[in-house]
Design an enzyme around this catalytic site. Structure first.
Site, PDB file in Angstrom:
ATOM      1  N   ASN A 198       0.944  -1.314   0.082  1.00 56.17           N
ATOM      2  CA  ASN A 198       0.058  -0.056   0.192  1.00 56.17           C
ATOM      3  C   ASN A 198       0.751   1.442  -0.004  1.00 56.17           C
ATOM      4  O   ASN A 198       1.823   1.345   0.589  1.00 56.17           O
ATOM      5  CB  ASN A 198      -0.840  -0.085   1.344  1.00 56.17           C
ATOM      6  CG  ASN A 198      -1.715   1.258   1.287  1.00 56.17           C
ATOM      7  OD1 ASN A 198      -2.573   1.568   0.542  1.00 56.17           O
ATOM      8  ND2 ASN A 198      -1.465   2.200   2.434  1.00 56.17           N
ATOM      9  N   GLU A 199       0.544   2.057  -1.081  1.00 53.39           N
ATOM     10  CA  GLU A 199       1.223   3.541  -0.815  1.00 53.39           C
ATOM     11  C   GLU A 199       2.594   3.370  -0.520  1.00 53.39           C
ATOM     12  O   GLU A 199       3.106   4.100   0.295  1.00 53.39           O
ATOM     13  CB  GLU A 199       0.235   4.414  -0.048  1.00 53.39           C
ATOM     14  CG  GLU A 199      -0.889   4.869  -0.501  1.00 53.39           C
ATOM     15  CD  GLU A 199      -1.544   6.002   0.217  1.00 53.39           C
ATOM     16  OE1 GLU A 199      -1.090   6.303   1.485  1.00 53.39           O
ATOM     17  OE2 GLU A 199      -2.586   6.359  -0.242  1.00 53.39           O
ATOM     18  N   GLU A 246      -8.222   4.135  -3.743  1.00 51.44           N
ATOM     19  CA  GLU A 246      -8.698   4.752  -2.602  1.00 51.44           C
ATOM     20  C   GLU A 246      -9.090   6.272  -3.134  1.00 51.44           C
ATOM     21  O   GLU A 246      -8.245   6.646  -3.804  1.00 51.44           O
ATOM     22  CB  GLU A 246      -7.528   4.944  -1.707  1.00 51.44           C
ATOM     23  CG  GLU A 246      -7.130   4.040  -0.864  1.00 51.44           C
ATOM     24  CD  GLU A 246      -6.126   4.099   0.330  1.00 51.44           C
ATOM     25  OE1 GLU A 246      -6.006   5.523   0.764  1.00 51.44           O
ATOM     26  OE2 GLU A 246      -5.365   3.075   0.742  1.00 51.44           O
TER      27      GLU A 246
HETATM   28  O1  AHR Z   1      -7.903   5.869   3.899  1.00 54.63           O
HETATM   29  C1  AHR Z   1      -6.795   6.458   4.828  1.00 54.63           C
HETATM   30  C2  AHR Z   1      -5.539   6.293   4.575  1.00 54.63           C
HETATM   31  O2  AHR Z   1      -5.045   6.906   3.424  1.00 54.63           O
HETATM   32  C3  AHR Z   1      -5.197   4.993   4.263  1.00 54.63           C
HETATM   33  O3  AHR Z   1      -4.630   4.057   5.254  1.00 54.63           O
HETATM   34  C4  AHR Z   1      -3.919   5.131   3.075  1.00 54.63           C
HETATM   35  O4  AHR Z   1      -3.556   4.065   2.225  1.00 54.63           O
HETATM   36  C5  AHR Z   1      -3.986   6.438   2.644  1.00 54.63           C
HETATM   37  O5  AHR Z   1      -3.003   7.476   2.837  1.00 54.63           O
END
Ligand code: AHR
Length: 507
Positions: free
Chosen positions: A172-173, A292
């Site tokens: 993730n990210e 997201e």
């Molecule tokens: O959705 C909240 C946060 O936003 C998530 O954990 C992260 O992936 C993003 O920065």
């Protein structure tokens, strides 16, 4: 009859819509799981502790696939902590959200909850503090149909048959300096490629999502995508996009241009992916998982952040990211959904971030009610009414000057077509002007061989753009039928007040 200023014509088809664009996202964060979907002491809780009122609302929302368990949380998560007898599960510090994770809910419980809400599981593996081995251990536990130590453990934990999870995120990210195990694009690209290859050796059918940028404003945006895809192009199916929007400095007009930003973001990532394809002399097309997206008041006007608990220490399920959404937010949100559908040819999966209590369309009070935020309505209606194929709707409307995007059209629209009829989703982004639309539907009616009539219509608009649904007033904002919508001699006419979103179903 007025001259039409828009048209719905099946010849302007964009693509078939992948239902996975109506996905959601559930992270172990704040009161999302604990005191959100799971509250054993609540009067509406079932034997497993899941709130039936929340389940009902999630079903009504109509979410297809749900990404789990994070988010930033996944980058420090040991999935084994969440399986097996509950009394043996360790409590752990969650460094991402400065909280304590009790592990009362893990893979099995979440999969059971998904059965109740009728959604599919999409899993993320931890490529922050962990690596390839742990990812394939998890995949073996979840999907293997063989007699192994992991599958025996799965069976002992109550699940003899595989979960059969089809879509997997490779971390993730990982471009974000806030991410546990943050890496540069080269290092992440190599790790993602190794992990993807190993996962495919175990289960060739999985669809894999490699991390794109956490936002188009990241300093590495663009070069990150290019480098990561140079490493992983042959190994993955999707690259992720993440984007959050908010009104800044009370500038509603600029905020209402957020859909333009999302559209440009998608087009840029598609261009980069196709440029990498060209260098590899490949016809393969990498799709986008916009996993997201939402409105999120991450920064207040002073640049502050609400992402750590107010309580001292490491609380369990603190109130975090509990944004209250206004009517204005819901209009922008509806436009973001229109934008995703306008890119149906490449956006084949998307996850609204998030679902319950945390930047969420659904809110709950411990021991109390659950209610719909303003953003609930455009999501639920778009998910329910969207048909099989997305169609561009060219519109000629007024416009406004955006600081970031130049001239921006007041009206943005998309239509969908299925065997039974046509759905139109449309937004008026102007803060001042009413927009009257006269839409030529003759061609689409001809494709059905009959007249089309308005079957249902929904308008989201409030004179007070900051009206919201709250615990005290949970039904303050909703949708109502468009007052003056009608079809007549091959035209659909309707009028949109400033800052409004609408959906119309023709059948
Ligand atoms: O959705 C909240 C946060 O936003 C998530 O954990 C992260 O992936 C993003 O920065």
């Amino acid at each position: 009859m007025t001259t039409p200023n828009a048209v719905i014509d099946p010849r302007f088809e964009i693509a078939r819509i992948d239902r996975r664009v109506f996905g959601g996202f559930v992270e172990h964060l704040g009161r999302h799981i604990y005191d959100g979907i799971h509250e054993p002491g609540h009067p509406a809780a079932d034997a497993d502790g899941f709130r039936a009122d929340v389940i009902e609302l999630v079903r009504e929302l109509g979410v297809s696939t749900i990404r789990y368990p994070g988010g930033n949380f996944v980058s420090g998560y040991r999935w084994e902590d969440g399986v097996g007898p509950r009394e043996d599960r360790p409590r752990r510090l969650d460094l991402a959200w400065h909280s304590t994770e009790t592990n009362e809910v893990g893979l099995h419980e979440f999969a059971r909850w998904l059965e109740l809400v009728g959604s599919d599981l999409m899993l993320a593996v931890n490529l922050g503090t962990r690596g390839t081995q742990e990812a394939i251990d998890l995949l073996e536990y979840v999907n293997a149909d063989a007699d192994t130590a992991w599958t025996r453990r799965r069976a002992a934990n109550g699940r003899p048959s595989p979960f059969g999870v089809g879509m997997w995120c490779l971390g993730n990210e990982m471009d974000g300096p806030w991410q546990l195990g943050h890496r540069n694009a080269d290092d992440y690209g190599k790790l993602a490629s190794r992990t993807a290859k190993a996962m495919r050796m175990l289960d060739p059918d999985v669809e894999l999502v490699v991390c794109g940028s956490s936002g188009s404003g990241m300093p590495t945006f663009g070069s990150w995508e290019r480098t990561v895809l140079e490493h992983t192009f042959d190994d993955v199916d999707f690259i992720s996009c993440h984007s959050y929007y908010q009104e800044r400095f009370g500038n509603a007009q600029e905020f209402l241009a957020s859909g333009v930003d999302m559209s440009r973001f998608i087009s840029s990532v598609v261009s980069i992916a196709d440029a990498v394809a060209a260098t590899k002399k490949s016809d393969k097309r990498i799709m986008i998982s916009f996993d997201e997206w939402n409105v999120w008041y991450l920064h207040n006007d002073e640049g502050g952040q609400d992402d750590k608990p107010l309580e001292a220490g490491w609380p369990v399920a603190p109130r975090l990211l509990e944004d209250r959404y206004h009517a204005l937010d819901a209009v922008v949100f509806g436009d973001l959904l229109i934008t995703l559908l306008q890119h149906s040819d490449r956006v084949r999966s998307a996850s609204l971030a998030q679902l319950v209590n945390v930047i969420a369309p659904i809110m709950t009070e411990p021991g109390g009610p659950a209610w719909r935020q303003t953003t609930f309505f455009p999501f639920a209606l778009t998910s329910r009414l969207a048909g099989e194929r997305a169609v561009s709707v060219p519109v000629s409307s007024g416009s406004f000057d955006s600081e970031r995007f130049g001239t921006v059209a007041n009206v943005n629209a998309v239509a969908t077509i299925d065997g039974e009829g046509v759905s139109l989703f449309v937004v008026n982004r102007s803060t001042t002007d009413t927009e009257a639309l006269s839409i030529d539907i003759a061609a689409v009616a001809a494709s059905f061989g009959r007249d089309l009539r308005v079957a249902e219509s929904h308008l989201l608009h409030e004179d007070d753009r900051y009206a919201a649904n709250t615990l005290a007033e949970p039904e303050r904002v909703g949708v109502r039928a468009l007052p003056d919508v009608r079809t007549h001699e091959g035209e659909l006419s309707l009028s949109l007040p400033p800052i409004s979103w609408a959906a119309v179903r023709l059948s």
